[in-house]
Design an enzyme around this catalytic site. Structure first.
Site, short mmCIF file in Angstrom:
data_model
loop_
_atom_site.label_atom_id
_atom_site.label_comp_id
_atom_site.label_asym_id
_atom_site.label_seq_id
_atom_site.Cartn_x
_atom_site.Cartn_y
_atom_site.Cartn_z
N ARG A 10 0.87 -1.18 0.00
CA ARG A 10 0.00 0.00 0.00
C ARG A 10 0.91 1.23 0.00
NH1 ARG A 10 -0.85 2.29 4.90
NH2 ARG A 10 -0.87 0.40 6.13
N HIS A 22 -2.87 4.23 5.44
CA HIS A 22 -4.01 3.32 5.59
C HIS A 22 -5.31 3.98 5.17
CE1 HIS A 22 -7.04 0.79 7.56
NE2 HIS A 22 -7.41 1.82 8.27
N TYR A 82 5.63 4.98 10.89
CA TYR A 82 5.93 3.56 11.03
C TYR A 82 6.67 2.92 9.86
CZ TYR A 82 1.37 3.25 8.57
OH TYR A 82 0.33 3.41 7.69
#
Lengths: 328, 347
Positions: free
Chosen positions: B261, B265, B274
């Site tokens: 991805r 998100h 992250y």
């Protein structure tokens, strides 16, 4: 007409629905050759075979979830949860999925699903074979909840549940499976989901109950009628969701006093909603406090016979509560 | 693990179908990019993206009998849903929460795809709930065939149920229970795991102790396949095998499409906390749409002029969809009260 037990009526209803509609099938733990731990499905595996009476893996979440999927595909699953105490792993599937699918799809996807579960105490089942779980689900629009207390209602309401295009939770008072007997018509009748039943007409006060407690309330009402000349009306709610407000209010208009009996824990139980309906829309008819006779607020029903009997309302304690309220 | 040993099914795809697969991926990407922009402009409340997953989804969709076989997708399945027949306008209506939004009547957040007409089951937000339900759909397919309610060879009826989810959702018990039913009953069921190696921020090594989600297939008695999820035709090939297995009554398949991805998100996430920018850049070089575009051009299946034309058409369709959604009124507030119970019908 034939006289039979509550569980016989439940089994006959399933048998007739399996026979009537090929889309109907049963799944759950031990429902196959064993015929269910309570024998609710006894003989059905032999009659309809393994395709339509399906032993599930030992996992309640997927008993319900597979039922939901099959219902979405236009089958008519009857899912058995062996004890209502074990329904909690399926809570997400019932509350977030079955109850919301019609709403969240703008009315495109229906879930014609029946979930049967024996509930309630009095059989030495302890904490995890005695629970009354109806109030958790009665807070969830999109579900229907049925609790029969007579064999005649059990057959007619279960047939209605199977034919309903919505998810129906059908809670069976397991203590009454063989203890409750009654006349059951032989024909293919249904009893509509929704309306409560006047189990006993009376003018002095109203007792609202369901399941085993409705059965006990009728016994208690006979007791006080004979011993004390108190004429109690007993309303067997039998459908908990949707709430039959009219039946509750019509009885209160007549008797002016309400006793609500349920064997679940006291606080936030189903009777709180009955009390709220009366307080909200029946206040001017009241001639006394709205009383509840319930299980205590402890985590669950203990196993010991002494503690179990202490936990559960019974005909004697209901009769006492009727006398106390009648005297108010 | 099974590997492709026979002639690859994708070699039988004609050029028009290959271009159509490219078109759906491109349209999904441009629609997705516009959705991010609309959120940054403050025009919509939320967007959750399927970017980077287009090959995994379109390759899967084209292996199905689209609009007939059941799909029970998840929130990243924009390209899959477009391949099934939902339109950019449908999606824009969901972003803006406007009247007539076809999946949910604008009750659900965007990307909760559904259509009874196309046999796309409406999904929820709690992850993996769709997996045991899809096992139930597959159970119903087999049940209807076994009991004679439908003809197993009737292509107007669903013959397989495909559900999809991310790798993080495979940690849920619901995934396990659904896979178990599919295995026990040898169901016409396909579980497509789109493994993008992050569940929001949690990396795969904190999610599972095995190298591949598909390694678990053995435990359920189903076929497990790992495929490069950024390789459209590789996904198509393994999916055709899975569909044929289901149609033939030979059981379920767990397909793990490895992908990435390249965006956060959702519109409310910031992925800089992250993962490194270098990692994201590295994966952008493996973009599935660019990869298939380069292949089509190299094979002269698509000309540079056609590509320009596709880009113009995609932009025009997205513009038109956005305009249509913006011009659509809100639902009546009282629509919140509808569709609680389905009406009873004559039995």
């Amino acid at each position: 007409m034939a006289r039979m037990t509550l569980i016989d009526a439940i089994r006959i209803a399933m048998d007739e629905e399996l026979d009537r509609d090929t889309r109907v099938f049963i799944t759950g733990e031990d429902v196959g050759p064993r015929g269910g731990v309570f024998r609710a499905t006894q003989g059905l595996f032999d009659k309809y075979g393994a395709t339509r009476v399906v032993d599930s893996p030992l996992a309640e979440l997927s008993i319900v979830a597979v039922g939901i999927g099959a219902a979405l595909a236009d089958l008519r699953p009857i899912c058995e949860i062996q004890f209502a105490d074990f329904i909690h792993p399926a809570f997400n599937q019932i509350v977030n999925e079955a109850a919301k699918l019609y709403y969240r799809s703008d009315g495109q996807w229906r879930v014609p699903l029946v979930i049967r579960a024996p509930y309630g105490g009095g059989i030495g089942g302890g904490l995890y074979h005695s629970q009354s779980v109806e109030a958790f689900f009665a807070h969830v629009p999109g579900l229907k909840i049925v609790v029969p207390s007579t064999p005649q209602d059990a057959k007619g309401l279960l047939k209605s549940a199977v034919r309903d295009p919505n998810p129906v939770l059908y809670f069976e008072p397991k203590k009454g499976y063989r203890a409750i007997k009654g006349e059951v018509p032989d024909d293919d009748y249904t009893i509509p989901i929704g309306p409560a039943r006047v189990a006993r007409e009376g003018g002095d006060l109203s007792v609202f109950a369901y399941g085993m407690m409705a059965h006990y309330a009728e016994q208690a009402a006979e007791q006080v009628a004979q011993a004390d000349g108190i004429d109690a009306e007993v309303i067997d709610l039998r459908t908990l969701l949707p709430v039959d407000k009219d039946a509750i209010l019509n009885s209160i208009k007549k008797t002016n006093k309400a006793l609500i009996v349920y064997e679940a824990n006291h606080t936030m139980g189903y009777g709180a909603e009955v009390a709220a309906v009366i307080g909200d829309e029946g206040f001017e008819y009241l001639d006394g406090p709205i009383k509840r006779l319930t299980g205590p607020d402890v985590p669950a029903m203990p196993y010991s016979h002494a503690m179990q009997e202490f936990f559960m309302p019974n005909p004697t304690s209901i009769a006492d509560a009727i006398r106390e309220l009648a005297a108010y | 693990m099974s590997t492709i040993t026979t002639a690859r099914p994708s070699t039988h795809l004609n050029e028009q179908t290959l271009r159509e697969m490219f078109w759906v991926m491109l349209l999904s990407r441009r629609l997705d990019e516009r959705s991010w922009a609309l959120h940054r402009q403050g025009k919509i409340a939320f967007h959750i993206s399927g970017m980077g997953h287009e090959a995994a989804q379109v390759g899967s969709a084209f292996a199905l009998n689209r609009g007939v076989d059941y799909t029970h997708p998840y929130y990243r399945d924009l390209a899959l849903s477009l391949a099934m027949g939902l339109t950019p306008t449908d999606f824009m209506l969901s972003l803006f929460g406007k009247a007539g939004e076809p999946s949910s009547g604008a009750r659900q957040m965007p990307s909760h795809f559904g259509s009874k007409r196309l046999n796309i089951v409406s999904g929820s937000a709690p992850v993996a709930t769709q997996v045991p339900q899809a096992a139930g759909l597959a159970f119903a397919i087999k049940y209807k065939q076994t009991t004679g309610l439908v003809d197993p060879n009737d292509a107007t009826q669903p013959r397989v149920a495909l559900t999809s989810l991310g790798e993080g959702a495979t940690s849920q018990g619901e995934w396990h229970e659904g896979m178990n039913w599919a295995g026990v009953h040898k169901l016409p069921f396909i579980c497509l795991v789109q493994n993008n190696i992050y569940a929001i921020s949690v990396p795969i090594e904190s999610q599972m102790a095995v190298a591949n989600v598909a390694d678990r297939a053995t435990a359920y008695g189903v076929t497990g396949v790992v495929v490069d999820g950024n390789d459209l035709l590789a996904v198509y090939d393994v999916m055709v095998e899975a569909v044929e297995r289901a149609y033939a009554g030979e059981g379920a398949t767990l397909v793990e499409a490895k992908t990435y991805r390249p965006v956060p998100h959702s519109s409310d996430d910031d992925d800089r906390s992250y993962r490194s920018r270098a990692e994201v850049e590295e994966w952008k070089q493996k973009d599935p749409i660019n990869r298939f575009r380069d292949y089509l051009i190299a094979e002269t299946i698509l000309s540079p002029a056609q590509l320009d034309d596709y880009e113009h058409r995609a932009r025009a369709e997205v513009d038109q969809a956005q305009a249509a959604a913006e011009a659509t009124p809100d639902p009546a507030p009282e629509a919140a009260l509808g569709d609680i119970y389905a009406p009873s019908e004559a039995v």
